[in-house]
Motif scaffolding. Structure first.
Motif, PDB file in Angstrom:
ATOM      1  N   HIS A  76      -8.136   8.164  -7.136  1.00  0.00           N
ATOM      2  CA  HIS A  76      -6.686   8.055  -6.656  1.00  0.00           C
ATOM      3  C   HIS A  76      -6.088   6.585  -7.033  1.00  0.00           C
ATOM      4  O   HIS A  76      -6.953   5.774  -6.865  1.00  0.00           O
ATOM      5  CB  HIS A  76      -6.777   8.143  -4.947  1.00  0.00           C
ATOM      6  N   ILE A  77      -4.871   6.672  -7.588  1.00  0.00           N
ATOM      7  CA  ILE A  77      -4.250   5.318  -8.020  1.00  0.00           C
ATOM      8  C   ILE A  77      -3.234   4.909  -7.265  1.00  0.00           C
ATOM      9  O   ILE A  77      -2.146   5.632  -6.902  1.00  0.00           O
ATOM     10  CB  ILE A  77      -4.110   5.520  -9.448  1.00  0.00           C
ATOM     11  N   TYR A  78      -3.035   3.661  -6.597  1.00  0.00           N
ATOM     12  CA  TYR A  78      -1.938   3.133  -6.455  1.00  0.00           C
ATOM     13  C   TYR A  78      -1.709   1.719  -6.709  1.00  0.00           C
ATOM     14  O   TYR A  78      -2.614   0.921  -6.448  1.00  0.00           O
ATOM     15  CB  TYR A  78      -1.831   3.156  -4.821  1.00  0.00           C
ATOM     16  N   TRP A  79      -0.536   1.422  -7.462  1.00  0.00           N
ATOM     17  CA  TRP A  79      -0.506   0.202  -8.226  1.00  0.00           C
ATOM     18  C   TRP A  79      -1.857  -0.221  -9.001  1.00  0.00           C
ATOM     19  O   TRP A  79      -1.904   0.529  -9.864  1.00  0.00           O
ATOM     20  CB  TRP A  79      -0.199  -0.753  -7.087  1.00  0.00           C
ATOM     21  N   HIS A  80      -2.390  -1.238  -8.507  1.00  0.00           N
ATOM     22  CA  HIS A  80      -3.689  -1.709  -9.317  1.00  0.00           C
ATOM     23  C   HIS A  80      -4.939  -1.328  -8.660  1.00  0.00           C
ATOM     24  O   HIS A  80      -5.828  -1.968  -8.939  1.00  0.00           O
ATOM     25  CB  HIS A  80      -3.595  -3.020  -9.819  1.00  0.00           C
ATOM     26  N   PHE A  81      -4.728  -0.392  -7.430  1.00  0.00           N
ATOM     27  CA  PHE A  81      -5.757  -0.191  -6.726  1.00  0.00           C
ATOM     28  C   PHE A  81      -6.640   1.379  -7.194  1.00  0.00           C
ATOM     29  O   PHE A  81      -5.602   2.331  -7.257  1.00  0.00           O
ATOM     30  CB  PHE A  81      -5.486  -0.123  -5.157  1.00  0.00           C
ATOM     31  N   VAL A  82      -7.752   1.478  -7.314  1.00  0.00           N
ATOM     32  CA  VAL A  82      -8.015   2.678  -7.739  1.00  0.00           C
ATOM     33  C   VAL A  82      -9.326   2.905  -6.756  1.00  0.00           C
ATOM     34  O   VAL A  82     -10.222   2.113  -6.574  1.00  0.00           O
ATOM     35  CB  VAL A  82      -8.648   2.751  -9.203  1.00  0.00           C
ATOM     36  N   SER A  83      -9.479   4.232  -6.465  1.00  0.00           N
ATOM     37  CA  SER A  83     -10.814   4.537  -5.726  1.00  0.00           C
ATOM     38  C   SER A  83     -11.032   6.108  -5.769  1.00  0.00           C
ATOM     39  O   SER A  83      -9.879   6.861  -5.833  1.00  0.00           O
ATOM     40  CB  SER A  83     -10.469   4.309  -4.100  1.00  0.00           C
TER      41      SER A  83
ATOM     42  N   GLU B  71      -5.313   3.168   1.422  1.00  0.00           N
ATOM     43  CA  GLU B  71      -4.796   2.772   2.496  1.00  0.00           C
ATOM     44  C   GLU B  71      -5.239   1.675   3.199  1.00  0.00           C
ATOM     45  O   GLU B  71      -4.258   0.743   3.545  1.00  0.00           O
ATOM     46  CB  GLU B  71      -4.627   3.873   3.494  1.00  0.00           C
ATOM     47  N   GLN B  72      -6.561   1.461   3.196  1.00  0.00           N
ATOM     48  CA  GLN B  72      -6.988   0.266   3.678  1.00  0.00           C
ATOM     49  C   GLN B  72      -6.794  -0.972   3.019  1.00  0.00           C
ATOM     50  O   GLN B  72      -6.387  -2.215   3.264  1.00  0.00           O
ATOM     51  CB  GLN B  72      -8.524   0.295   4.034  1.00  0.00           C
ATOM     52  N   VAL B  73      -6.807  -0.812   1.511  1.00  0.00           N
ATOM     53  CA  VAL B  73      -6.648  -1.868   0.783  1.00  0.00           C
ATOM     54  C   VAL B  73      -5.055  -2.298   0.693  1.00  0.00           C
ATOM     55  O   VAL B  73      -4.802  -3.520   0.428  1.00  0.00           O
ATOM     56  CB  VAL B  73      -7.254  -1.728  -0.533  1.00  0.00           C
ATOM     57  N   LYS B  74      -4.183  -1.399   0.902  1.00  0.00           N
ATOM     58  CA  LYS B  74      -2.869  -1.783   0.897  1.00  0.00           C
ATOM     59  C   LYS B  74      -2.516  -2.405   2.105  1.00  0.00           C
ATOM     60  O   LYS B  74      -1.736  -3.255   2.134  1.00  0.00           O
ATOM     61  CB  LYS B  74      -1.975  -0.390   0.968  1.00  0.00           C
ATOM     62  N   ARG B  75      -2.979  -1.887   3.387  1.00  0.00           N
ATOM     63  CA  ARG B  75      -3.008  -3.098   4.681  1.00  0.00           C
ATOM     64  C   ARG B  75      -3.433  -4.318   4.279  1.00  0.00           C
ATOM     65  O   ARG B  75      -2.759  -5.294   4.977  1.00  0.00           O
ATOM     66  CB  ARG B  75      -3.671  -2.191   5.797  1.00  0.00           C
ATOM     67  N   ASP B  76      -4.582  -4.368   3.924  1.00  0.00           N
ATOM     68  CA  ASP B  76      -5.328  -5.887   3.654  1.00  0.00           C
ATOM     69  C   ASP B  76      -4.364  -6.498   2.676  1.00  0.00           C
ATOM     70  O   ASP B  76      -4.127  -7.913   3.066  1.00  0.00           O
ATOM     71  CB  ASP B  76      -6.745  -5.559   2.902  1.00  0.00           C
TER      72      ASP B  76
END
Length: 53
Positions: free
Chosen positions: A6-13, A20-25
């Motif tokens: 799953h990719i959102y912006w430059h986060f991949v998991s 969702e957690q890293v977006k909040r962080d």
């Protein structure tokens, strides 16, 4: 890699809950600052649904 990514912006998991957690962080500035870089780049807006003709 056999797991879906799953990719959102430059986060991949491989886990959506981790994205969702890293977006909040990120919004709460829960990451260490980069030395000599005072700029904060906010997360982009959530993408809208994609429609195809």
């Amino acid at each position: 890699m056999p797991e879906k990514r799953h990719i959102y912006w430059h986060f991949v998991s491989s886990r959506t809950d981790r994205i969702e957690q890293v977006k909040r962080d990120w919004r709460e500035r829960g990451f260490p600052e980069v030395p000599d870089d005072a700029d904060f780049i906010p997360l982009p807006d959530e993408p809208g649904p994609v429609r195809y003709p």
